[in-house]
Design a protein around this motif. Structure first.
Motif, short mmCIF file in Angstrom:
data_model
loop_
_atom_site.label_atom_id
_atom_site.label_comp_id
_atom_site.label_asym_id
_atom_site.label_seq_id
_atom_site.Cartn_x
_atom_site.Cartn_y
_atom_site.Cartn_z
N GLU A 73 -23.49 4.54 -21.49
CA GLU A 73 -24.22 4.69 -21.72
C GLU A 73 -24.38 4.19 -23.07
OE1 GLU A 73 -25.84 9.33 -23.30
OE2 GLU A 73 -23.67 8.98 -22.29
N SER A 74 -23.89 3.68 -24.38
CA SER A 74 -24.50 3.47 -25.42
C SER A 74 -24.94 1.53 -25.68
CB SER A 74 -23.16 3.52 -25.97
OG SER A 74 -22.89 4.97 -26.58
N ALA A 75 -24.57 0.92 -24.38
CA ALA A 75 -24.37 0.17 -24.27
C ALA A 75 -25.87 -0.38 -23.67
CB ALA A 75 -23.25 -0.90 -23.27
N ILE A 76 -26.74 0.59 -22.88
CA ILE A 76 -28.39 0.68 -22.35
C ILE A 76 -28.55 -0.43 -23.81
CG2 ILE A 76 -30.30 1.63 -21.73
CD1 ILE A 76 -27.91 3.58 -19.67
N GLY A 77 -29.87 -0.68 -23.24
CA GLY A 77 -30.28 -1.59 -24.46
C GLY A 77 -29.87 -2.60 -24.89
N THR A 78 -29.42 -3.40 -23.96
CA THR A 78 -28.13 -4.91 -24.69
C THR A 78 -28.33 -5.61 -23.72
OG1 THR A 78 -26.74 -3.69 -26.68
CG2 THR A 78 -26.39 -6.00 -25.30
N ASP A 79 -29.29 -7.17 -23.70
CA ASP A 79 -29.05 -7.73 -22.90
C ASP A 79 -28.45 -8.16 -22.90
OD1 ASP A 79 -32.11 -7.48 -21.56
OD2 ASP A 79 -32.94 -8.43 -23.17
N ILE A 80 -27.18 -9.38 -21.78
CA ILE A 80 -26.37 -10.35 -22.11
C ILE A 80 -26.40 -11.36 -20.99
CG2 ILE A 80 -23.84 -10.61 -21.31
CD1 ILE A 80 -23.83 -7.03 -20.79
N PHE A 81 -25.75 -12.60 -21.64
CA PHE A 81 -26.24 -13.87 -21.34
C PHE A 81 -25.29 -14.80 -21.85
CE2 PHE A 81 -30.22 -12.75 -23.46
CZ PHE A 81 -31.24 -12.43 -22.53
N LEU A 82 -24.86 -14.96 -20.34
CA LEU A 82 -22.76 -16.25 -19.72
C LEU A 82 -23.60 -17.00 -18.77
CD1 LEU A 82 -20.93 -13.12 -17.77
CD2 LEU A 82 -20.62 -14.23 -20.04
N GLU A 83 -23.09 -18.11 -20.28
CA GLU A 83 -22.89 -19.40 -19.91
C GLU A 83 -21.85 -20.22 -19.42
OE1 GLU A 83 -26.55 -21.29 -22.25
OE2 GLU A 83 -26.00 -19.00 -22.77
N ILE A 84 -21.56 -20.65 -18.08
CA ILE A 84 -20.80 -22.11 -18.40
C ILE A 84 -20.93 -23.18 -18.80
CG2 ILE A 84 -18.47 -23.39 -16.91
CD1 ILE A 84 -18.66 -20.39 -15.43
N LEU A 85 -20.46 -23.87 -20.54
CA LEU A 85 -21.01 -24.96 -20.96
C LEU A 85 -20.82 -26.38 -20.09
CD1 LEU A 85 -21.20 -24.02 -24.04
CD2 LEU A 85 -22.87 -23.56 -22.81
N ASP A 86 -21.23 -27.62 -19.93
CA ASP A 86 -20.61 -29.23 -19.60
C ASP A 86 -19.00 -28.63 -20.35
OD1 ASP A 86 -21.32 -29.67 -21.97
OD2 ASP A 86 -23.02 -31.06 -20.92
N GLU A 87 -18.79 -30.14 -20.13
CA GLU A 87 -17.41 -30.77 -21.10
C GLU A 87 -17.56 -31.11 -22.26
OE1 GLU A 87 -15.68 -33.98 -19.29
OE2 GLU A 87 -18.12 -35.38 -19.38
N THR A 88 -18.86 -30.87 -22.67
CA THR A 88 -19.76 -30.95 -23.99
C THR A 88 -19.57 -30.04 -24.84
OG1 THR A 88 -21.54 -31.11 -23.71
CG2 THR A 88 -20.80 -33.21 -23.62
N GLY A 89 -19.26 -29.01 -24.20
CA GLY A 89 -19.12 -27.95 -24.77
C GLY A 89 -20.78 -27.18 -25.47
N GLU A 90 -21.85 -28.01 -24.99
CA GLU A 90 -22.97 -27.83 -25.62
C GLU A 90 -24.07 -27.30 -24.57
OE1 GLU A 90 -24.10 -31.47 -27.08
OE2 GLU A 90 -22.45 -31.48 -29.14
N HIS A 91 -24.12 -27.79 -23.25
CA HIS A 91 -25.33 -27.94 -22.32
C HIS A 91 -24.70 -26.37 -21.28
CE1 HIS A 91 -27.20 -30.80 -23.87
NE2 HIS A 91 -25.93 -31.64 -24.83
N THR A 92 -25.74 -25.90 -20.76
CA THR A 92 -25.60 -25.47 -19.71
C THR A 92 -25.20 -25.76 -18.25
OG1 THR A 92 -27.10 -23.33 -20.98
CG2 THR A 92 -25.86 -22.43 -19.12
#
Length: 339
Positions: A73-92
């Protein structure tokens, strides 16, 4: 460590999470395990991972990364973004975003599922320490986005606005060190992904399928994205395959997120032929309607406000992780042979 962004922008928290011992994780699948925690808007959020086999005793076929809230209930109003990056750890490479349905259906979480072979083929696994990097971002929604569903679209009388036009173009190069190795890593109808690149207000990526030999340009969307984007694009392949496509035009939306181009697969590489493949994709997004406020007097829009400079070319370099070849499970052999 998380990084908090504040000020005039909505509060945002970003956390980079390393998934250690990737090889062990996919060879010994188990239940969900907590990788890290984020405290945002006074709530605890858990970042978790699980490796999932399709059949008991197999290597994992999928890796699932998720973010869970301890208070829906309290989490409503939050956008979530999940990304797995390349081996450099910089690019999605792989990405998932929360949508309105994430909360309305009572899920209270966001999950991102990626195929094991696709992860390895897309150079997401760090070779130096056998790890994956995940980026989790939590962002407070602007207050106007929290209105009831349909509160904006219910009005039958909509004002017509004068428009300005914005045209953007960009190119992205995907370099594959060995096409034959990529083909060995992937099963039929599996692909390797480029990193994401931006053009025309959208995020895009390339998906290359060795079997069958097709190339996709994909516009990344989330499940409640109703926008439509029309783009013209072309491909140029050089190395193991040498071909240029004609310019193509396609309208991308949630129901039609990609357009494909079939190429002639190369013969088996010889000692004198190259196995390297370079794919260059040029994308030009058709004019986008940008509403401008209606005023009682004429409005002059500066050229700098509607003309965007062409960004520099972007690039992905794939070196498939060959563990998928030497650890192939017998069930995978049967699938590859079509039995």
């Amino acid at each position: 460590m998380g990084a908090t962004v504040s000020g005039s922008s909505p509060p945002t928290e970003t956390l980079l999470v390393k998934i250690p011992e990737y090889s062990k994780l996919v060879r010994v699948p188990g239940p969900m395990q907590t990788l890290d925690e984020i405290f945002f808007r006074g709530l605890q959020w858990d970042v978790m991972v699980c490796a999932m086999p399709l059949e008991e005793g197999d290597l994992a076929d999928y890796l699932v990364v998720g973010v869970w809230s301890h208070n829906l209930e309290s989490a409503i109003g939050t956008d979530i973004f999940l990304e797995i990056l390349d081996e450099t750890g910089e690019h999605t490479v792989f990405q998932s975003e929360s949508s309105r349905g994430s909360w309305e259906e009572g899920r209270g979480c966001l999950m991102l599922r990626a195929g094991r072979r696709q992860l390895e083929a897309s150079s997401c696994v760090r070779r130096d320490d056998d790890s994956l990097t995940v980026r989790c971002t939590l962002k407070e929604q602007p207050k106007q986005r929290r209105r009831l569903l349909g509160s904006w679209s219910s009005s039958k009388s909509k004002k017509q606005h004068p428009v300005s036009e914005v045209t953007m173009a960009a190119s992205h190069t995907l370099t594959i060190g060995s096409l034959s190795e990529l083909k060995a890593v992937l099963l039929s109808q599996e692909c390797a992904y480029s990193t994401r690149f931006a053009v025309g207000g959208s995020r895009w990526y390339l998906a290359l399928y060795p079997t069958p030999a097709v190339l996709h340009l994909v516009r990344a969307t989330k499940e409640d994205d109703e926008t439509r984007t029309t783009a013209e694009f072309s491909f140029a392949l050089e190395g193991a395959v040498n071909i240029e496509s004609q310019k193509m035009r396609h309208t991308f939306d949630r129901a039609n997120p990609y357009c494909l181009f079939a190429y002639q697969p190369p013969e088996e590489p010889s000692s004198t032929s190259t196995d390297r493949l370079v794919v260059r994709c040029c994308v030009e997004v058709s004019p986008v309607v940008v509403p401008t406020p209606v005023r009682s007097h004429a409005v002059t829009i500066p050229a700098t406000a509607i003309l965007n400079p062409v960004p520099p070319p972007t690039e992905s370099v794939l070196t498939p992780l060959l563990s998928a070849i030497v650890t192939t499970h017998p069930r995978e052999d049967r699938i590859a042979q079509g039995n």
